[in-house]
Motif scaffolding. Structure first.
Motif, PDB file in Angstrom:
ATOM      1  N   LEU A 101      83.395   0.888   9.436  1.00  0.00           N
ATOM      2  CA  LEU A 101      81.887   1.626   9.988  1.00  0.00           C
ATOM      3  C   LEU A 101      82.039   3.006   9.893  1.00  0.00           C
ATOM      4  CD1 LEU A 101      80.950  -0.951  12.819  1.00  0.00           C
ATOM      5  CD2 LEU A 101      79.843  -0.693  10.497  1.00  0.00           C
ATOM      6  N   PRO A 102      82.977   3.753  10.677  1.00  0.00           N
ATOM      7  CA  PRO A 102      83.209   5.078  10.465  1.00  0.00           C
ATOM      8  C   PRO A 102      83.231   5.448   8.846  1.00  0.00           C
ATOM      9  CG  PRO A 102      84.448   4.497  12.209  1.00  0.00           C
ATOM     10  CD  PRO A 102      84.066   3.324  11.495  1.00  0.00           C
ATOM     11  N   LEU A 103      84.142   5.050   8.337  1.00  0.00           N
ATOM     12  CA  LEU A 103      84.512   5.304   7.208  1.00  0.00           C
ATOM     13  C   LEU A 103      83.087   5.152   6.019  1.00  0.00           C
ATOM     14  CD1 LEU A 103      87.957   4.170   6.079  1.00  0.00           C
ATOM     15  CD2 LEU A 103      87.142   6.450   6.870  1.00  0.00           C
ATOM     16  N   GLY A 104      82.460   4.371   6.322  1.00  0.00           N
ATOM     17  CA  GLY A 104      81.260   3.828   5.544  1.00  0.00           C
ATOM     18  C   GLY A 104      80.291   4.869   5.946  1.00  0.00           C
ATOM     19  N   GLY A 105      79.942   5.312   7.217  1.00  0.00           N
ATOM     20  CA  GLY A 105      79.193   6.249   7.613  1.00  0.00           C
ATOM     21  C   GLY A 105      79.455   7.488   6.988  1.00  0.00           C
ATOM     22  N   TRP A 106      80.623   7.802   6.828  1.00  0.00           N
ATOM     23  CA  TRP A 106      81.281   9.241   6.262  1.00  0.00           C
ATOM     24  C   TRP A 106      80.955   9.175   4.878  1.00  0.00           C
ATOM     25  CZ3 TRP A 106      87.081  10.654   5.987  1.00  0.00           C
ATOM     26  CH2 TRP A 106      87.202  12.012   5.458  1.00  0.00           C
ATOM     27  N   LEU A 107      81.152   8.000   4.238  1.00  0.00           N
ATOM     28  CA  LEU A 107      80.873   7.816   2.807  1.00  0.00           C
ATOM     29  C   LEU A 107      79.355   8.035   2.490  1.00  0.00           C
ATOM     30  CD1 LEU A 107      81.621   7.000  -0.294  1.00  0.00           C
ATOM     31  CD2 LEU A 107      81.384   4.696   0.363  1.00  0.00           C
ATOM     32  N   ALA A 108      78.354   7.319   3.278  1.00  0.00           N
ATOM     33  CA  ALA A 108      77.048   7.426   3.006  1.00  0.00           C
ATOM     34  C   ALA A 108      76.783   8.788   3.272  1.00  0.00           C
ATOM     35  CB  ALA A 108      76.376   6.414   4.073  1.00  0.00           C
ATOM     36  N   ASN A 109      77.154   9.468   4.424  1.00  0.00           N
ATOM     37  CA  ASN A 109      76.821  11.042   4.590  1.00  0.00           C
ATOM     38  C   ASN A 109      77.151  11.750   3.331  1.00  0.00           C
ATOM     39  OD1 ASN A 109      75.688  12.097   7.198  1.00  0.00           O
ATOM     40  ND2 ASN A 109      76.750  10.250   7.725  1.00  0.00           N
ATOM     41  N   SER A 110      78.524  11.554   2.935  1.00  0.00           N
ATOM     42  CA  SER A 110      78.837  12.318   1.612  1.00  0.00           C
ATOM     43  C   SER A 110      78.091  12.133   0.347  1.00  0.00           C
ATOM     44  CB  SER A 110      80.404  11.631   1.197  1.00  0.00           C
ATOM     45  OG  SER A 110      81.193  12.132   2.449  1.00  0.00           O
ATOM     46  N   LEU A 111      77.601  10.866   0.026  1.00  0.00           N
ATOM     47  CA  LEU A 111      76.633  10.641  -0.927  1.00  0.00           C
ATOM     48  C   LEU A 111      75.041  11.396  -0.853  1.00  0.00           C
ATOM     49  CD1 LEU A 111      77.688   6.846  -1.199  1.00  0.00           C
ATOM     50  CD2 LEU A 111      77.752   8.621  -3.069  1.00  0.00           C
ATOM     51  N   GLY A 112      74.888  11.355   0.568  1.00  0.00           N
ATOM     52  CA  GLY A 112      73.662  12.191   0.794  1.00  0.00           C
ATOM     53  C   GLY A 112      73.947  13.573   0.841  1.00  0.00           C
ATOM     54  N   GLY A 113      75.216  14.057   0.519  1.00  0.00           N
ATOM     55  CA  GLY A 113      75.423  15.576   0.399  1.00  0.00           C
ATOM     56  C   GLY A 113      75.673  16.326   1.912  1.00  0.00           C
ATOM     57  N   ARG A 114      75.992  15.393   2.833  1.00  0.00           N
ATOM     58  CA  ARG A 114      76.012  15.929   4.018  1.00  0.00           C
ATOM     59  C   ARG A 114      77.575  15.807   4.408  1.00  0.00           C
ATOM     60  NH1 ARG A 114      71.661  12.728   4.226  1.00  0.00           N
ATOM     61  NH2 ARG A 114      72.835  10.986   5.143  1.00  0.00           N
ATOM     62  N   THR A 115      77.917  16.864   5.392  1.00  0.00           N
ATOM     63  CA  THR A 115      79.097  16.885   6.208  1.00  0.00           C
ATOM     64  C   THR A 115      78.869  16.408   7.417  1.00  0.00           C
ATOM     65  OG1 THR A 115      78.696  18.962   6.804  1.00  0.00           O
ATOM     66  CG2 THR A 115      79.899  19.173   4.990  1.00  0.00           C
ATOM     67  N   ILE A 116      79.950  16.281   8.251  1.00  0.00           N
ATOM     68  CA  ILE A 116      79.760  15.883   9.711  1.00  0.00           C
ATOM     69  C   ILE A 116      80.510  16.592  10.626  1.00  0.00           C
ATOM     70  CG2 ILE A 116      80.848  13.846  11.353  1.00  0.00           C
ATOM     71  CD1 ILE A 116      80.812  12.056   8.867  1.00  0.00           C
ATOM     72  N   ASP A 117      79.501  17.189  11.532  1.00  0.00           N
ATOM     73  CA  ASP A 117      79.892  18.258  12.708  1.00  0.00           C
ATOM     74  C   ASP A 117      80.424  17.416  13.640  1.00  0.00           C
ATOM     75  OD1 ASP A 117      79.608  20.819  13.855  1.00  0.00           O
ATOM     76  OD2 ASP A 117      78.339  19.659  15.294  1.00  0.00           O
ATOM     77  N   VAL A 118      81.704  17.814  14.116  1.00  0.00           N
ATOM     78  CA  VAL A 118      82.271  16.910  15.441  1.00  0.00           C
ATOM     79  C   VAL A 118      82.042  18.101  16.460  1.00  0.00           C
ATOM     80  CG1 VAL A 118      84.228  16.026  16.260  1.00  0.00           C
ATOM     81  CG2 VAL A 118      83.788  15.767  13.638  1.00  0.00           C
ATOM     82  N   PHE A 119      81.038  18.012  17.183  1.00  0.00           N
ATOM     83  CA  PHE A 119      80.544  18.592  18.446  1.00  0.00           C
ATOM     84  C   PHE A 119      80.538  20.100  18.508  1.00  0.00           C
ATOM     85  CE2 PHE A 119      82.435  14.555  19.664  1.00  0.00           C
ATOM     86  CZ  PHE A 119      81.315  13.646  19.916  1.00  0.00           C
ATOM     87  N   GLY A 120      80.458  20.521  17.332  1.00  0.00           N
ATOM     88  CA  GLY A 120      80.514  22.101  16.961  1.00  0.00           C
ATOM     89  C   GLY A 120      82.007  22.563  16.977  1.00  0.00           C
ATOM     90  N   LEU A 121      82.867  21.794  16.974  1.00  0.00           N
ATOM     91  CA  LEU A 121      84.299  22.218  17.143  1.00  0.00           C
ATOM     92  C   LEU A 121      84.990  22.281  15.724  1.00  0.00           C
ATOM     93  CD1 LEU A 121      85.729  19.728  19.930  1.00  0.00           C
ATOM     94  CD2 LEU A 121      85.090  22.027  20.088  1.00  0.00           C
ATOM     95  N   PHE A 122      84.653  21.385  14.699  1.00  0.00           N
ATOM     96  CA  PHE A 122      85.023  21.550  13.614  1.00  0.00           C
ATOM     97  C   PHE A 122      83.832  20.642  12.548  1.00  0.00           C
ATOM     98  CE2 PHE A 122      87.439  18.136  15.274  1.00  0.00           C
ATOM     99  CZ  PHE A 122      87.418  17.134  14.334  1.00  0.00           C
ATOM    100  N   THR A 123      84.197  20.723  11.236  1.00  0.00           N
ATOM    101  CA  THR A 123      83.171  20.058  10.314  1.00  0.00           C
ATOM    102  C   THR A 123      84.052  19.199   9.244  1.00  0.00           C
ATOM    103  OG1 THR A 123      81.573  21.655  10.372  1.00  0.00           O
ATOM    104  CG2 THR A 123      81.436  20.276   8.761  1.00  0.00           C
ATOM    105  N   ILE A 124      83.791  17.901   9.254  1.00  0.00           N
ATOM    106  CA  ILE A 124      84.450  17.194   8.274  1.00  0.00           C
ATOM    107  C   ILE A 124      83.729  17.207   7.225  1.00  0.00           C
ATOM    108  CG2 ILE A 124      85.065  14.777   7.749  1.00  0.00           C
ATOM    109  CD1 ILE A 124      85.451  14.244  10.860  1.00  0.00           C
ATOM    110  N   PRO A 125      84.338  17.451   6.015  1.00  0.00           N
ATOM    111  CA  PRO A 125      83.588  17.867   4.723  1.00  0.00           C
ATOM    112  C   PRO A 125      83.168  16.555   4.088  1.00  0.00           C
ATOM    113  CG  PRO A 125      86.065  18.074   4.423  1.00  0.00           C
ATOM    114  CD  PRO A 125      85.942  17.785   5.969  1.00  0.00           C
ATOM    115  N   ALA A 126      82.398  16.697   3.264  1.00  0.00           N
ATOM    116  CA  ALA A 126      81.786  15.321   2.510  1.00  0.00           C
ATOM    117  C   ALA A 126      82.811  14.957   1.596  1.00  0.00           C
ATOM    118  CB  ALA A 126      80.663  15.522   1.753  1.00  0.00           C
ATOM    119  N   LEU A 127      83.133  13.690   1.407  1.00  0.00           N
ATOM    120  CA  LEU A 127      83.965  13.233   0.375  1.00  0.00           C
ATOM    121  C   LEU A 127      83.608  13.600  -0.996  1.00  0.00           C
ATOM    122  CD1 LEU A 127      84.131   9.708   1.937  1.00  0.00           C
ATOM    123  CD2 LEU A 127      86.167  11.274   2.037  1.00  0.00           C
ATOM    124  N   PRO A 128      84.543  13.705  -1.717  1.00  0.00           N
ATOM    125  CA  PRO A 128      84.228  14.016  -3.286  1.00  0.00           C
ATOM    126  C   PRO A 128      83.788  13.157  -4.136  1.00  0.00           C
ATOM    127  CG  PRO A 128      86.670  14.042  -3.021  1.00  0.00           C
ATOM    128  CD  PRO A 128      85.964  13.386  -1.740  1.00  0.00           C
TER     129      PRO A 128
END
Length: 184
Positions: A101-128
């Motif tokens: 589920l988290p990997l799928g969410g990350w993949l879907a966000n990446s396909l939407g051109g979005r990164t994942i902000d983790v509580f303002g501490l760091f950003t997980i980049p979109a998958l290539p």
């Protein structure tokens, strides 16, 4: 090591189990509530859902490492064969969903051109993977279905733990708690 202690999960396993369980239920509720909100609040609340999803993924990977390095107590001897098979199957599906589920969410966000902000501490980049909003939407739909299946299985897991604790009296939930009686 006492006989009761040998039939109980380790304190580390308990900590991972309950932390992940609480976060999964909390994150499910965040997603449920976010769905009815208006933008931009909806996006902000889903941002928390995504960040907690990454925390759940990290904790799950830690739990798996713990599980591979620490003994797991045997299932109670009084379980019917089908109950033992169901328990193993549900636990396997839990791990698949806790990672998928988290990997799928990350993949879907990446396909939407979005990164994942983790509580303002760091950003997980979109998958290539490039952008593909149609595929992102399909993966988000599968993610939501997986989440619904997960919640149903959690309900089954809770019912099983209660059955084994109060009807079978074989220790059930106390195997995953540092207190209570786990009979021999």
């Amino acid at each position: 090591m006492s006989e009761t202690h040998a039939r109980r999960y380790s304190k580390g396993a308990m900590l991972f189990h309950w932390a992940i369980a609480i976060l999964v239920i909390m994150n499910w509720q965040i997603a449920e509530r976010a769905g009815s909100l208006e933008m931009p609040l909806k996006a902000e609340v889903f941002g928390y859902h995504k960040a907690w999803g990454m925390v759940i993924l990290a904790l799950t990977l830690g739990r798996l490492m713990w599980r591979f390095t620490h003994r797991v107590p045997p299932l109670p001897a009084d379980l019917a064969r089908w109950e033992a098979a169901l328990a193993r199957t549900v636990h396997t599906i839990f791990y698949v969903l806790l990672i998928g589920l988290p990997l799928g969410g990350w993949l879907a966000n990446s396909l939407g051109g979005r990164t994942i902000d983790v509580f303002g501490l760091f950003t997980i980049p979109a998958l290539p993977v490039g952008e593909n909003s149609d595929l992102a939407g399909q993966i988000f739909d599968a993610h939501a279905l997986g989440g619904s299946i997960f919640i149903a299985l959690i309900g089954l897991h809770i019912l099983g733990a209660l059955k084994h604790t109060f009807f079978d009296r074989n220790g059930g939930i106390f195997r995953m708690l540092p207190f209570g009686k786990v009979p021999s």
